[in-house]
Design a protein around this motif. Structure first.
Motif, mmCIF file in Angstrom:
data_model
loop_
_atom_site.group_PDB
_atom_site.id
_atom_site.type_symbol
_atom_site.label_atom_id
_atom_site.label_comp_id
_atom_site.label_asym_id
_atom_site.label_seq_id
_atom_site.Cartn_x
_atom_site.Cartn_y
_atom_site.Cartn_z
ATOM 1 N N ASN A 1 35.588 65.944 -48.235
ATOM 2 C CA ASN A 1 35.419 65.960 -49.779
ATOM 3 C C ASN A 1 34.257 65.024 -50.039
ATOM 4 O OD1 ASN A 1 37.098 68.034 -50.296
ATOM 5 N ND2 ASN A 1 39.066 66.470 -50.726
ATOM 6 N N THR A 2 33.884 64.259 -49.388
ATOM 7 C CA THR A 2 32.625 63.221 -49.945
ATOM 8 C C THR A 2 31.464 64.118 -49.794
ATOM 9 O OG1 THR A 2 32.307 62.556 -47.556
ATOM 10 C CG2 THR A 2 33.893 61.201 -48.990
ATOM 11 N N LYS A 3 31.428 65.238 -48.824
ATOM 12 C CA LYS A 3 30.396 66.036 -48.702
ATOM 13 C C LYS A 3 30.484 67.412 -49.285
ATOM 14 C CE LYS A 3 28.917 63.514 -44.360
ATOM 15 N NZ LYS A 3 28.415 63.927 -42.926
ATOM 16 N N ASN A 4 31.597 67.451 -49.925
ATOM 17 C CA ASN A 4 31.939 68.804 -50.678
ATOM 18 C C ASN A 4 31.763 70.026 -49.763
ATOM 19 O OD1 ASN A 4 32.788 70.099 -53.145
ATOM 20 N ND2 ASN A 4 30.519 70.356 -53.651
ATOM 21 N N THR A 5 32.421 69.814 -48.530
ATOM 22 C CA THR A 5 32.167 70.913 -47.425
ATOM 23 C C THR A 5 33.298 71.077 -46.618
ATOM 24 O OG1 THR A 5 29.620 70.095 -47.186
ATOM 25 C CG2 THR A 5 30.760 71.384 -45.302
ATOM 26 N N VAL A 6 33.591 72.377 -46.217
ATOM 27 C CA VAL A 6 34.698 72.704 -45.526
ATOM 28 C C VAL A 6 34.242 73.271 -44.007
ATOM 29 C CG1 VAL A 6 36.754 74.079 -45.247
ATOM 30 C CG2 VAL A 6 36.087 73.105 -47.405
ATOM 31 N N PHE A 7 34.969 73.051 -43.150
ATOM 32 C CA PHE A 7 34.354 73.402 -41.741
ATOM 33 C C PHE A 7 35.467 74.211 -41.041
ATOM 34 C CE2 PHE A 7 30.993 70.506 -41.762
ATOM 35 C CZ PHE A 7 31.539 69.367 -42.664
ATOM 36 N N LEU A 8 35.098 75.115 -40.060
ATOM 37 C CA LEU A 8 35.856 75.802 -39.266
ATOM 38 C C LEU A 8 35.357 75.706 -37.689
ATOM 39 C CD1 LEU A 8 38.484 77.721 -38.898
ATOM 40 C CD2 LEU A 8 37.013 79.563 -38.790
ATOM 41 N N GLN A 9 36.008 74.817 -36.790
ATOM 42 C CA GLN A 9 35.632 74.690 -35.522
ATOM 43 C C GLN A 9 36.445 75.772 -34.733
ATOM 44 O OE1 GLN A 9 33.404 72.445 -34.133
ATOM 45 N NE2 GLN A 9 33.742 73.680 -32.322
ATOM 46 N N MET A 10 35.659 76.592 -34.179
ATOM 47 C CA MET A 10 35.977 77.470 -33.174
ATOM 48 C C MET A 10 35.903 77.345 -32.018
ATOM 49 S SD MET A 10 35.167 80.976 -35.949
ATOM 50 C CE MET A 10 33.406 80.678 -35.379
ATOM 51 N N ASN A 11 37.067 77.104 -31.160
ATOM 52 C CA ASN A 11 36.631 77.056 -29.714
ATOM 53 C C ASN A 11 37.488 78.134 -29.120
ATOM 54 O OD1 ASN A 11 35.758 74.387 -29.990
ATOM 55 N ND2 ASN A 11 37.535 73.297 -30.113
ATOM 56 N N SER A 12 37.217 78.312 -27.562
ATOM 57 C CA SER A 12 37.549 79.172 -26.679
ATOM 58 C C SER A 12 37.453 80.537 -27.372
ATOM 59 C CB SER A 12 39.154 79.013 -26.434
ATOM 60 O OG SER A 12 39.291 77.828 -25.655
ATOM 61 N N LEU A 13 36.394 81.024 -28.029
ATOM 62 C CA LEU A 13 36.172 82.246 -28.908
ATOM 63 C C LEU A 13 36.393 83.349 -27.580
ATOM 64 C CD1 LEU A 13 33.161 80.888 -30.785
ATOM 65 C CD2 LEU A 13 35.633 82.176 -31.564
ATOM 66 N N LYS A 14 37.083 84.559 -28.384
ATOM 67 C CA LYS A 14 37.256 85.770 -27.633
ATOM 68 C C LYS A 14 36.476 86.948 -28.427
ATOM 69 C CE LYS A 14 41.969 84.307 -26.983
ATOM 70 N NZ LYS A 14 43.563 84.817 -27.258
ATOM 71 N N PRO A 15 36.192 87.969 -27.618
ATOM 72 C CA PRO A 15 35.457 89.114 -28.445
ATOM 73 C C PRO A 15 36.237 89.506 -29.357
ATOM 74 C CG PRO A 15 35.567 89.499 -25.971
ATOM 75 C CD PRO A 15 36.263 88.113 -26.279
ATOM 76 N N GLU A 16 37.441 89.603 -29.536
ATOM 77 C CA GLU A 16 38.171 90.064 -30.814
ATOM 78 C C GLU A 16 38.098 89.028 -31.829
ATOM 79 O OE1 GLU A 16 39.644 89.497 -27.901
ATOM 80 O OE2 GLU A 16 41.652 88.827 -27.771
ATOM 81 N N ASP A 17 37.363 87.757 -31.727
ATOM 82 C CA ASP A 17 37.013 87.025 -33.112
ATOM 83 C C ASP A 17 35.696 87.313 -33.414
ATOM 84 O OD1 ASP A 17 37.960 84.171 -31.090
ATOM 85 O OD2 ASP A 17 39.040 85.164 -32.447
ATOM 86 N N THR A 18 35.034 88.373 -32.988
ATOM 87 C CA THR A 18 33.779 89.004 -33.640
ATOM 88 C C THR A 18 33.984 89.695 -35.002
ATOM 89 O OG1 THR A 18 32.878 89.447 -31.455
ATOM 90 C CG2 THR A 18 31.956 91.041 -33.478
ATOM 91 N N GLY A 19 33.091 89.427 -35.766
ATOM 92 C CA GLY A 19 33.008 89.864 -37.330
ATOM 93 C C GLY A 19 32.543 88.837 -38.274
ATOM 94 N N VAL A 20 32.501 89.283 -39.392
ATOM 95 C CA VAL A 20 32.062 88.195 -40.657
ATOM 96 C C VAL A 20 33.351 87.308 -40.856
ATOM 97 C CG1 VAL A 20 31.038 88.000 -42.856
ATOM 98 C CG2 VAL A 20 30.515 90.129 -41.153
ATOM 99 N N TYR A 21 32.947 86.000 -41.166
ATOM 100 C CA TYR A 21 33.592 85.006 -41.665
ATOM 101 C C TYR A 21 33.267 84.455 -43.009
ATOM 102 C CZ TYR A 21 35.956 84.888 -36.932
ATOM 103 O OH TYR A 21 36.493 85.057 -35.779
ATOM 104 N N PHE A 22 34.380 84.723 -43.904
ATOM 105 C CA PHE A 22 34.135 84.346 -45.464
ATOM 106 C C PHE A 22 34.947 82.967 -45.418
ATOM 107 C CE2 PHE A 22 32.083 88.090 -46.584
ATOM 108 C CZ PHE A 22 32.721 89.209 -45.689
ATOM 109 N N CYS A 23 34.272 82.229 -46.493
ATOM 110 C CA CYS A 23 35.116 81.352 -46.906
ATOM 111 C C CYS A 23 35.490 81.416 -48.352
ATOM 112 C CB CYS A 23 34.582 79.682 -46.992
ATOM 113 S SG CYS A 23 32.956 79.489 -47.869
#
Length: 122
Positions: free
Chosen positions: A74-96
């Motif tokens: 919140n000091t940088k006003n930013t949200v993160f999503l760390q994605m590990n062990s990615l799989k082909p089914e994780d393919t797509g568009v990601y929206f916040c």
């Protein structure tokens, strides 16, 4: 009005990692609960992770538990999503998206980004 901007998408091989970021172009999201949604090709948009505005509560879809981590600075006003062990089914568009309540329902989110593409190859 809050305009959200996602970044960090790209192409990786299965098993790889990516870190997505979301920040507003103006105003602040410090008092909003923030969610990351995934839309696979030809499918509906689904929530994958959610974090309360305090940062103390999180929620994950079963499909990403143990692989994805949502966080916020919140000091940088930013949200993160760390994605590990990615799989082909994780393919797509990601929206916040930003919501006034802590909710997994997409219809409860007031503000959305344009999305960032993630492609995971096998």
């Amino acid at each position: 009005q809050v305009h959200l901007v996602e970044s960090g998408g790209g192409s990786v091989q299965a098993g790889g990692s990516l870190r997505l970021s979301c920040a507003p172009s103006e105003r602040t999201v410090r008092t909003y609960n923030m969610g990351w949604f995934h839309q696979a090709p030809g499918k509906d948009r689904e929530l994958v992770a959610l974090i309360a505005w305090t940062g103390r509560d999180t929620y994950y879809a079963d499909s990403v538990k143990g692989r994805f981590t949502i966080s916020r600075d919140n000091t940088k006003n930013t949200v993160f999503l760390q994605m590990n062990s990615l799989k082909p089914e994780d393919t797509g568009v990601y929206f916040c998206a930003a919501a006034s309540t802590f909710t997994p329902r997409g219809s409860d989110y007031s503000y959305w980004g344009q999305g960032t593409q993630v492609t995971v190859s096998s």
